[in-house]
Scaffold this motif. Sequence first.
Motif, PDB file in Angstrom:
ATOM      1  N   SER A 192       0.807  -1.220   0.000  1.00 28.01           N
ATOM      2  CA  SER A 192       0.000   0.000   0.000  1.00 28.01           C
ATOM      3  C   SER A 192       0.841   1.272   0.000  1.00 28.01           C
ATOM      4  CB  SER A 192      -0.934   0.013   1.212  1.00 28.01           C
ATOM      5  OG  SER A 192      -1.941  -0.949   1.074  1.00 28.01           O
ATOM      6  N   LYS A 219       0.713   3.981  -2.998  1.00 21.54           N
ATOM      7  CA  LYS A 219       0.375   5.396  -2.829  1.00 21.54           C
ATOM      8  C   LYS A 219       1.471   6.299  -3.383  1.00 21.54           C
ATOM      9  CE  LYS A 219      -0.802   8.981   0.503  1.00 21.54           C
ATOM     10  NZ  LYS A 219      -0.983   9.334   1.945  1.00 21.54           N
ATOM     11  N   THR A 247       0.915   8.866  -6.467  1.00 26.27           N
ATOM     12  CA  THR A 247       1.170  10.294  -6.269  1.00 26.27           C
ATOM     13  C   THR A 247       2.049  10.841  -7.378  1.00 26.27           C
ATOM     14  OG1 THR A 247       0.934  10.055  -3.861  1.00 26.27           O
ATOM     15  CG2 THR A 247       2.092  12.009  -4.668  1.00 26.27           C
ATOM     16  N   MET A 274      -5.786   7.409  -0.255  1.00 24.00           N
ATOM     17  CA  MET A 274      -5.349   7.647  -1.632  1.00 24.00           C
ATOM     18  C   MET A 274      -6.376   8.458  -2.413  1.00 24.00           C
ATOM     19  SD  MET A 274      -3.853   3.831  -2.527  1.00 24.00           S
ATOM     20  CE  MET A 274      -2.886   2.922  -1.321  1.00 24.00           C
TER      21      MET A 274
END
Length: 214
Positions: A78, A82, A86, A114
């Motif tokens: 995770s 993320k 980004t 997110m």
Amino acid sequence: MKLALSRIHFPVTALGPGNRIGIWFQGCSIQCPGCISQDTWAFGENVTSVLEVVNVVSEWTDVADGVTISGGEPFDQSAALKALLTNLRGLVSGDILVYTGYSLQSISNRLHDMSGLIDAIITEPFKRDDPQTLPLRGSDNQMLHLLTPLARQRYANANIPLRADDKTLDIMFDEDDTVWIAGIPRRGDLNSLLQLLQHKGLSACTTEDLRGSA
């Protein structure tokens, strides 16, 4: 930020609208019976960095219609997911589609963290014995969630049942002569391909998980 990566490819046309950047994570804790990508299950392999992945795909971001992230299981990484999202959000003008075998409820907190980074997400584990009539899904229990206006525009027809001739697959060739498929084959397609190759005198195997198959 470290990321375990299975592969990257461009263009991918069978996993979302247009010519897409495909990013496959390495490592999966769900391991659905019948998964066609058993090679992406093992953890601790092909570890790279988020920035290296971004550097590779930046060659295509100006011309890509979107990004599809699959695996493996992206939400098993995770933090790396993320960080990747980004970076990608600032580079791509198209949509970002993520596949996960988790339910929406089980990843709701991580998904909230997110917010704005994912346009569309397909959730739920693959079920080999379920019908397979919907676009972008290996089994009809899997759910497409449209999180942004862009996704609602681009995936407006994604819940219309497939016609017999709608299924498409991308065939890829790696530098070591490995051939692999991007997309979602119909039931029995891989077995039919193996039989065809064997009939031609060629030896071949697939990464399909055959546990419990007839």
